[in-house]
Design an enzyme around this catalytic site. Structure first.
Site, PDB file in Angstrom:
ATOM      1  N   ARG A 163     -42.371  32.051  83.649  1.00 18.14           N
ATOM      2  CA  ARG A 163     -42.406  33.360  83.192  1.00 18.14           C
ATOM      3  C   ARG A 163     -43.007  34.457  84.468  1.00 18.14           C
ATOM      4  NH1 ARG A 163     -45.905  33.224  78.056  1.00 18.14           N
ATOM      5  NH2 ARG A 163     -45.835  31.206  78.015  1.00 18.14           N
TER       6      ARG A 163
ATOM      7  N   GLU B  99     -55.568  21.346  78.625  1.00 18.12           N
ATOM      8  CA  GLU B  99     -56.511  21.086  77.307  1.00 18.12           C
ATOM      9  C   GLU B  99     -56.269  19.544  77.408  1.00 18.12           C
ATOM     10  OE1 GLU B  99     -55.512  23.701  74.252  1.00 18.12           O
ATOM     11  OE2 GLU B  99     -57.302  22.848  72.978  1.00 18.12           O
TER      12      GLU B  99
HETATM   13  C1  PRP Z   1     -47.991  30.655  80.517  1.00 15.21           C
HETATM   14  C2  PRP Z   1     -48.108  31.996  81.194  1.00 15.21           C
HETATM   15  C3  PRP Z   1     -49.062  31.865  82.171  1.00 15.21           C
HETATM   16  C4  PRP Z   1     -49.955  30.941  81.614  1.00 15.21           C
HETATM   17  C5  PRP Z   1     -51.293  31.586  81.483  1.00 15.21           C
HETATM   18  O1  PRP Z   1     -47.205  29.966  80.956  1.00 15.21           O
HETATM   19  O2  PRP Z   1     -46.675  32.388  81.696  1.00 15.21           O
HETATM   20  O3  PRP Z   1     -48.250  31.384  83.429  1.00 15.21           O
HETATM   21  O4  PRP Z   1     -49.192  30.220  80.485  1.00 15.21           O
HETATM   22  O5  PRP Z   1     -52.123  30.564  81.066  1.00 15.21           O
HETATM   23  P1  PRP Z   1     -53.425  30.046  81.600  1.00 15.21           P
HETATM   24  O6  PRP Z   1     -54.090  31.239  82.204  1.00 15.21           O
HETATM   25  O7  PRP Z   1     -54.196  29.266  80.537  1.00 15.21           O
HETATM   26  O8  PRP Z   1     -53.025  28.976  82.890  1.00 15.21           O
HETATM   27  P2  PRP Z   1     -46.689  28.423  80.579  1.00 15.21           P
HETATM   28  O9  PRP Z   1     -47.551  27.170  81.280  1.00 15.21           O
HETATM   29  O10 PRP Z   1     -46.682  28.509  79.079  1.00 15.21           O
HETATM   30  O11 PRP Z   1     -45.263  28.196  81.242  1.00 15.21           O
HETATM   31  P3  PRP Z   1     -43.798  28.959  81.245  1.00 15.21           P
HETATM   32  O12 PRP Z   1     -44.308  30.217  82.128  1.00 15.21           O
HETATM   33  O13 PRP Z   1     -43.157  28.091  81.728  1.00 15.21           O
HETATM   34  O14 PRP Z   1     -43.466  29.670  79.726  1.00 15.21           O
HETATM   35  N1  ADE Z   2     -49.767  31.416  77.729  1.00 14.29           N
HETATM   36  C1  ADE Z   2     -51.167  30.921  77.543  1.00 14.29           C
HETATM   37  N2  ADE Z   2     -51.560  31.303  76.307  1.00 14.29           N
HETATM   38  C2  ADE Z   2     -50.841  32.370  75.797  1.00 14.29           C
HETATM   39  C3  ADE Z   2     -50.613  33.132  74.845  1.00 14.29           C
HETATM   40  N3  ADE Z   2     -51.708  33.123  73.792  1.00 14.29           N
HETATM   41  N4  ADE Z   2     -49.384  33.580  74.561  1.00 14.29           N
HETATM   42  C4  ADE Z   2     -48.550  33.880  75.223  1.00 14.29           C
HETATM   43  N5  ADE Z   2     -48.558  32.935  76.365  1.00 14.29           N
HETATM   44  C5  ADE Z   2     -49.301  32.027  76.714  1.00 14.29           C
END
Ligand code: PRP
Ligand code: ADE
Length: 172
Positions: A59, A96
């Site tokens: 993302r 986690e």
């Molecule tokens: C999500 C989001 C951030 C991260 C935030 O990515 O896009 O990069 O989580 O969470 P954090 O602050 O606890 O690290 P995700 O790991 O879900 O992967 P994606 O971007 O591939 O959906």
């Molecule tokens: N990535 C980590 N935590 C999230 C949340 N609560 N919603 C969407 N993306 C996330």
């Protein structure tokens, strides 16, 4: 003015019980909301002489590339293992359950280049902390971090000190 918050959809118990997922896909699908989001994420950094925007898959890439174009900067991808073909810096970090790892090309950033870190969302801060450590290994000059969404209750901002953090939408 576009009410960006109204384009973020709340999905309870996704991807597991107890998580309130902030779904940005309605915002991405709306041309005005998408443009307004990119503009708001870029605004504090328009005069910051950013050389490179760096972002982690997946993302982070969605917002990182238009922000780079808006700021007249290049874009450097930070990726999961097995995706980048050249010599790498790696950083493993705690999830986690278990660990994850992010990587950057060793020549992705030239020492001293001014870098803005971009992601859609700041939660625990694990992802952005890994990005910051990788950029420090490259001797980047980290100017700050820009997020669309900050989930304040999860404490991620503390992991980003001493860097400047900007977010467009804050959820308590
Ligand atoms: C999500 C989001 C951030 C991260 C935030 O990515 O896009 O990069 O989580 O969470 P954090 O602050 O606890 O690290 P995700 O790991 O879900 O992967 P994606 O971007 O591939 O959906
Ligand atoms: N990535 C980590 N935590 C999230 C949340 N609560 N919603 C969407 N993306 C996330």
């Amino acid at each position: 003015m576009t009410d960006l918050r109204s384009y973020v959809r709340d999905i309870p118990d996704y991807p597991k019980p107890g998580i309130l997922f902030r779904d940005i896909t309605p915002l991405l699908a709306d041309p005005d909301a998408l443009t307004a989001a990119v503009d708001a994420m870029a605004a504090p950094f328009l005069d910051a002489d950013i050389d490179i925007v760096a972002a982690a898959e997946a993302r982070g890439f969605i917002f990182g590339t238009p922000l780079a174009m808006r700021l007249g900067a290049g874009f450097v991808p930070i990726r999961k293992p097995g995706k980048l073909p050249f010599d790498l810096h790696s950083f493993a970090y705690q999830l986690e359950y278990g660990t994850d790892e992010l990587q950057i090309h060793v020549d992705g950033i030239k020492p001293g280049q001014r870098v803005l870190v971009v992601d859609d969302l700041l939660a625990t801060g694990g992802t952005v902390e890994a990005c910051l450590r990788l950029l420090e290994k490259c001797d980047a000059k980290i100017v700050g971090c820009s997020f669309l969404i900050h989930l304040e209750a999860l404490g991620g901002e503390a992991r980003m000190e001493p860097y400047d953090v900007h977010s467009v939408l804050r959820y308590g």
